[in-house]
Design an enzyme around this catalytic site. Structure first.
Site, PDB file in Angstrom:
ATOM      1  N   LEU A  30       0.821  -1.212   0.000  1.00  0.00           N
ATOM      2  CA  LEU A  30       0.000   0.000   0.000  1.00  0.00           C
ATOM      3  C   LEU A  30       0.858   1.267   0.000  1.00  0.00           C
ATOM      4  O   LEU A  30       1.927   1.326   0.603  1.00  0.00           O
ATOM      5  CB  LEU A  30      -0.915  -0.003   1.229  1.00  0.00           C
ATOM      6  CG  LEU A  30      -1.850  -1.209   1.391  1.00  0.00           C
ATOM      7  CD1 LEU A  30      -2.769  -1.010   2.577  1.00  0.00           C
ATOM      8  CD2 LEU A  30      -2.652  -1.474   0.121  1.00  0.00           C
ATOM      9  N   GLY A  33      -1.552   6.311  -2.859  1.00  0.00           N
ATOM     10  CA  GLY A  33      -2.687   6.125  -3.765  1.00  0.00           C
ATOM     11  C   GLY A  33      -3.773   5.285  -3.140  1.00  0.00           C
ATOM     12  O   GLY A  33      -4.962   5.621  -3.223  1.00  0.00           O
ATOM     13  N   HIS A  34      -3.379   4.191  -2.485  1.00  0.00           N
ATOM     14  CA  HIS A  34      -4.362   3.363  -1.784  1.00  0.00           C
ATOM     15  C   HIS A  34      -4.999   4.133  -0.625  1.00  0.00           C
ATOM     16  O   HIS A  34      -6.204   4.015  -0.373  1.00  0.00           O
ATOM     17  CB  HIS A  34      -3.689   2.098  -1.230  1.00  0.00           C
ATOM     18  CG  HIS A  34      -3.115   1.208  -2.289  1.00  0.00           C
ATOM     19  ND1 HIS A  34      -1.761   1.097  -2.504  1.00  0.00           N
ATOM     20  CD2 HIS A  34      -3.710   0.382  -3.186  1.00  0.00           C
ATOM     21  CE1 HIS A  34      -1.542   0.234  -3.481  1.00  0.00           C
ATOM     22  NE2 HIS A  34      -2.704  -0.215  -3.920  1.00  0.00           N
ATOM     23  N   ARG A 184       4.607  -1.070  -8.283  1.00  0.00           N
ATOM     24  CA  ARG A 184       5.727  -1.531  -9.114  1.00  0.00           C
ATOM     25  C   ARG A 184       6.844  -0.504  -9.221  1.00  0.00           C
ATOM     26  O   ARG A 184       7.926  -0.826  -9.736  1.00  0.00           O
ATOM     27  CB  ARG A 184       5.224  -1.926 -10.503  1.00  0.00           C
ATOM     28  CG  ARG A 184       4.429  -3.231 -10.522  1.00  0.00           C
ATOM     29  CD  ARG A 184       4.128  -3.701 -11.938  1.00  0.00           C
ATOM     30  NE  ARG A 184       3.598  -5.058 -11.964  1.00  0.00           N
ATOM     31  CZ  ARG A 184       2.319  -5.363 -12.001  1.00  0.00           C
ATOM     32  NH1 ARG A 184       1.410  -4.398 -12.005  1.00  0.00           N
ATOM     33  NH2 ARG A 184       1.931  -6.629 -12.034  1.00  0.00           N
TER      34      ARG A 184
END
Length: 273
Positions: A30, A33-34, A184
């Protein structure tokens, strides 16, 4: 925060709750953004459920399933600090059985863009999202705009299968230098990260061209490809919100999308105009 791994236990826990439920499905690792998805879910609902499940069926042979970042304890702490009510943390055997029923992505929209170079990827995405939505039965489910094709297909599935859940898109979160947040990104070396900035630079160029009155899609795509060189480009596309190719930008109905490979890492990004 309650942590549950069993789908049946989670369904039992939620079945008598009379609150609006916001659901944020994730694959872990996480980041901000999460967290933005969780914040939006908290704003719009009385209860928030987050799932962390690294879904094997959306990875093709030879992809990065085995090396995908795993930060289980850090993820749990992030959820707790973000005010998540329930964290769903299943294993693969909890989600998948033998001789599985699966959801197939559309024959056109599921096999263009990312689906063209990753055939079958979106079958896995839609299947696991359907399972998770059936387990949680949320009022609303939250997905980032960065994965625009995934968002489009999940929204289409919810509409065509007459599901009661509201699919809520959430704006992309970026680093200060413009790089879109992605789990990523952890794969990138310092030099590769600098190369990755060409992605957001190409999107800023497209926006600047449109603001100056350039709306020809072919001209914009060509200029973006110049900025992205010499990265390996999977696609640079200009589509409407239904994912049909546009010859000219339509303000309020356009998504400009990019996917490239930086060294060995696939990264995608987009802007909505």
């Amino acid at each position: 925060m309650k942590i549950i791994s069993s789908p049946l236990e989670l369904k039992e826990h939620l079945k008598n709750i009379k609150l609006s439920v916001g659901f944020v499905p994730t694959m872990g690792a996480l980041h901000e953004g999460h967290i933005s998805l969780i914040k939006k879910a908290k704003e719009q609902n009385e209860m928030v459920v987050v799932s962390i499940f690294l879904n094997p069926t959306q990875f093709l042979k030879g992809e990065d399933l085995e090396k995908y970042p795993k930060k289980d304890e850090a993820d749990k702490k992030i959820c707790e600090l973000s005010g998540v009510d329930v964290l769903f943390f299943p294993n693969s055997c909890d989600i998948y059985g033998v001789d599985e029923v699966s959801i197939l992505s559309p024959k056109v929209r599921g096999y263009v863009l990312e689906g063209q170079s990753r055939p079958g990827h979106f079958n896995g995405v839609l299947t696991v999202v359907m399972k998770l939505l059936n387990i949680v039965n949320p009022t609303r489910a939250y997905f980032g705009k960065k994965d625009a094709q995934q968002l489009n297909l999940i929204s289409l599935m919810a509409k065509q299968l007459f599901m009661s859940v509201e699919i809520v898109p959430v704006d992309t979160v970026r680093e200060k230098d413009g790089l879109a947040l992605s789990s990523r990104n952890a794969y990138l070396s310092k030099d590769e990260r600098v190369e990755a900035l060409k992605i957001s630079s190409s999107l800023r160029l497209s926006s600047a061209m449109v603001s100056k009155g350039v709306v020809d899609a072919k001209e914009i795509r060509a200029a973006m490809r110049e900025v992205l060189a010499p990265l390996e480009i999977f696609y640079v596309e200009i589509l409407d919100r239904e994912f049909n190719r546009l010859e000219r930008v339509e303000i309020g109905n356009t998504v400009i999308l990019v996917e490239v490979k930086v060294a060995t890492t696939r990264l995608l990004d987009n802007i909505w105009l």
